[in-house]
Design an enzyme around this catalytic site. Sequence first.
Site, mmCIF file in Angstrom:
data_model
loop_
_atom_site.group_PDB
_atom_site.id
_atom_site.type_symbol
_atom_site.label_atom_id
_atom_site.label_comp_id
_atom_site.label_asym_id
_atom_site.label_seq_id
_atom_site.Cartn_x
_atom_site.Cartn_y
_atom_site.Cartn_z
ATOM 1 N N GLU A 21 0.869 -1.176 0.000
ATOM 2 C CA GLU A 21 0.000 0.000 0.000
ATOM 3 C C GLU A 21 0.899 1.217 0.000
ATOM 4 O OE1 GLU A 21 -1.623 3.205 0.805
ATOM 5 O OE2 GLU A 21 -1.799 2.449 2.853
ATOM 6 N N CYS A 27 -2.490 8.054 4.315
ATOM 7 C CA CYS A 27 -2.493 7.672 2.901
ATOM 8 C C CYS A 27 -3.797 8.076 2.229
ATOM 9 C CB CYS A 27 -2.297 6.162 2.764
ATOM 10 S SG CYS A 27 -0.798 5.541 3.535
#
Length: 562
Positions: free
Chosen positions: A313, A347
Amino acid sequence: MLPLPSLRRSLLSHAWRGAGLRWKHTSSLKVTNEPILAFSQGSPERDALQKALKDLKGQMEAIPCVVGDEEVWTSDIQYQLSPFNHAHKVAKFCYADKALLNRAIDAALAARKEWDLKPMADRAQVFLKAADMLSGPRRAEVLAKTMVGQGKTVIQAEIDAAAELIDFFRFNAKFAVELEGEQPISVPPSTNHTVYRGLEGFVAAISPFNFTAIGGNLAGAPALMGNVVLWKPSDTAMLASYAVYRILREAGLPPNIIQFVPADGPTFGDTVTSSEHLCGINFTGSVPTFKHLWRQVAQNLDRFRTFPRLAGECGGKNFHFVHSSADVDSVVSGTLRSAFEYGGQKCSACSRLYVPKSLWPQIKGRLLEEHSRIKVGDPAEDFGTFFSAVIDAKAFARIKKWLEHARSSPSLSILAGGQCNESVGYYVEPCIIESKDPQEPIMKEEIFGPVLTVYVYPDDKYRETLQLVDSTTSYGLTGAVFAQDKAIVQEATRMLRNAAGNFYINDKSTGSVVGQQPFGGARASGTNDKPGGPHYILRWTSPQVIKETHKPLGDWRYSYMQ
């Protein structure tokens, strides 16, 4: 939730018949999301947290590498600094060198077989007990260490180091146990059974600074599935990461299942990708680092005993798209939270906002009004702080450079904020920027800081603007559409189908919850394996299907041949 001692008995029953193992799935593990505590004045949780914070004030914890049960110190000493008071060294730790990493690999491999052969329910008990410890007696400790070490406010630490980490441990256990009930059909005279084995080798877990929960999950999920793990925690999350590791060990995780090995990034990457026994990398971090690891794996492909599984990720350039039918209050509240909570160091944080011209005066006025109320400061001393300093000097310099770019670019105008001060901590004032150019670099590149850039579009160009949203960046992590017009919502959902792995309608782009919104995106944002959901654990198991036939096979010739 069922008491731990009876968990295995209530989940699975099994019996041996001849050489074949029969399983019957008798129930599932019932779990719910961990409640988020309020920390109101006079509450027990607030008192406990304030005591834990007081105990950490001015203190430095010594954190070794841990291989098996042995605490190891090397000569390569490092320090973790508190972001909001960089004079405070919160942790002293050391980097594992190549020799120690290889020793950790060997010790992990020696422990793998016994751990993999343990019943799933037995492994699940470890993580369920760790979750209970985090939920109760160890909650304040891990929250305080996340706040002091990573600069989180009370609520940001609570939703991360308590609620999300607890949820990861409990829901992963639930998903893993239920997975064993997924069995192939059996047609007499044969029976079929799937065994969910761990991968053959070791998994390298590389975790980021911004979520204590992610570190626990990157190492914990593969271990739950029968794997052995080398965990490289982030240098700037060492204090809380070590606390999580110790809790897992105290909850019954055997030695050598997760090796706690802080290390220099290149040394760790070079060592694990050169080992023939690497079977997986579980990563959260930057795109360049993940690409580099991927290339290293590719270059060493002929060396490995099995094809390593790579899960990553890697961040995003997340959007809020506002239609003229949107509710303005929701836009303002959701955008401020998404863009500026934890200083934009999520994120999933919103960093580009697309607003129709007809609503811009109203939204602009409200954004600036609310911006003036945001308090930036020391989260340990002042619980009224909305966000604190950014994580370290490197992040501060990167964000400051983008703000200097904003001041010099003819297409950009700073509407509010943007001041920087690193005299005490790495403080960056939340900044709102307007861009006349939707292709300006600040609209395309991830900043990972408290910087929101707005592009105002003509109302009748919303379709073209949706195309801009989709095509402007290389990322595809999160995004949100604000619109009350249902037809617009449907159209935007179709047009932005590949723009976000987590897509929100009339809500902010942050705040995914384990079991409710499994998280992850594609494109440059990663491999979209959706931790927090039932399919994530499949990445860390190598199923074996066993067929047993219960009658003699008979003549080798087919009937038509006779």
